[in-house]
Write an enzyme that holds these catalytic residues in place. Sequence first.
Site, mmCIF file in Angstrom:
data_model
loop_
_atom_site.group_PDB
_atom_site.id
_atom_site.type_symbol
_atom_site.label_atom_id
_atom_site.label_comp_id
_atom_site.label_asym_id
_atom_site.label_seq_id
_atom_site.Cartn_x
_atom_site.Cartn_y
_atom_site.Cartn_z
ATOM 1 C CG HIS A 1 -2.110 -0.918 1.029
ATOM 2 N ND1 HIS A 1 -3.363 -0.655 1.536
ATOM 3 C CD2 HIS A 1 -2.231 -2.118 0.398
ATOM 4 C CE1 HIS A 1 -4.198 -1.626 1.226
ATOM 5 N NE2 HIS A 1 -3.518 -2.541 0.544
ATOM 6 C CD1 TRP B 1 -7.867 -13.388 -1.279
ATOM 7 C CD2 TRP B 1 -7.039 -12.400 0.538
ATOM 8 N NE1 TRP B 1 -8.249 -12.062 -1.319
ATOM 9 C CE2 TRP B 1 -7.750 -11.424 -0.212
ATOM 10 C CE3 TRP B 1 -6.425 -11.997 1.720
ATOM 11 C CZ2 TRP B 1 -7.859 -10.103 0.183
ATOM 12 C CZ3 TRP B 1 -6.539 -10.680 2.114
ATOM 13 C CH2 TRP B 1 -7.255 -9.753 1.354
#
Length: 502
Positions: free
Chosen positions: A95, A234
């Site tokens: 990020h 995930w």
Amino acid sequence: MPHSRLAGVLLGLVLTVAPAAAQHEAWWEGLGDTERAGLAAFFDAAWFDALAPGARADYARVAFLLEGFATSGADSNEHDNYVGFAPLLFRASFHSSATYDIATGSAGSDGGTLFHPAELDDAQNACIEPATTALADIQAEVPRVSKADAAVIGGVVALHVLGYPRLDLLRITGGRRDLEHVAYRDRLPSADDDPEPRFTAQLGFSTMELVALIGGGHEVGSAHGLCSGYIGSWTPTPLQWMPPTFFADLFRDEYWKWYEICTYKNETAYYLSIDDPFADGLPAEEHDEEPGDPDALACPIAKSKAAFICEEQAIAGDCTFEDGLYDVGATPCADGRDLVFRLKSDFFLRANPALAPHAATFRDDPDLYVETFGVAYHKLTHLGLERCGMMGHGCPDGSSCFSTLAPDGLHVLYEDCHPDAPGTQEPGGSGDRDDNDQHSREWYNLSTSASIVAITLLLVCGVVALGLAAACCLMGGAGGARGPDKAPASADEHKDEKDGAP
């Protein structure tokens, strides 16, 4: 700056930074060859070997502290189905870098803007603050390494701890600066929409690179309803990058069920079955939903009680449960297994015709996937390092980038391109630096400051010696009256004219 003030500032820098720097250098020299080689492996060899010994020790120290922290048992979120910090450090590095804009040459990892409160307040950075706090605490022990560099080091260290097998592809070149008053919001890819436009137009990646980046970013870690509105891991192994399973599971057609999940501030979440949004082709683009957004009426409970946030996601089909309200800290799966999920943006990797062939290739060729991810991640974390100042793509031929440092000698106030003297190439870099010697401008300025410090100390010692000699000569006399010391100028006199949120 007046010479007297310069001497005071530099002497203060020596008194505060020099002892720690000396300790780090002694620590580095005291390590065995194997330990030094292991830490050096996180960095580009040519860049790392060219650093002054003190700088080399400082960078190695940051990597050492981050590796210890990532394996310490510290937990990044109490609602994870695991205890660990490495996935969040990896996310922070991603990020901090993915704000880059290739058109303007602005943002990216260089600048450390992820640490600015305005970026931390961005919905897509929800719950990332434990990582930035940990990074800032570790960086404070080694202040000559920027927080911007620490964030990238943290990502590479995290991938190593998580078992990514190609550390040789990730090696870091340092020299990022910390811009204290700059933030870039709303530049990160959306979790709900097709990632192709953002990754190709804004970041400049190929479709193959972007598919590898998203898959590699989602091999590890989890999402949390009270942070982003998404819930689950995930993959079944959120603390292990290898063996990669993201793409293999993504292509299991009957494996996924779709839900809208509304998370509430009382730490409960309502799961509602919905139709597959990809059943009739690519779904329409959504707006990014902020926490507290009232657009959450699909969940029955939301009709009578405002949800914190509602999002759509796919859940692995071997997790079965009835629609209803569940605790966010416990899996809803009837058999107690951990919930595995995918974002809508993940499904675009198999639904977008420009991206699906690469996703299928990575499913069938894990070695190519590992290599492509490593190269793309290194590219992502180094975007923008060639620029001079807050934007652009480096200095024109015949000129070099020079930094003006803050009084602490550690932070860059601003940078400008200046013409080279005929027949010379100044350190600090121009637009055509190669990968082995670029990005050294901060350390060049620091070593220049260090030289001035040494000269200043010699001068101070000389003045003290002369003063002592004079005092001896005057011993027994009345002695000289001493006037008050002149107060140093306020740091507020030095303002970064370029710093300011774009």
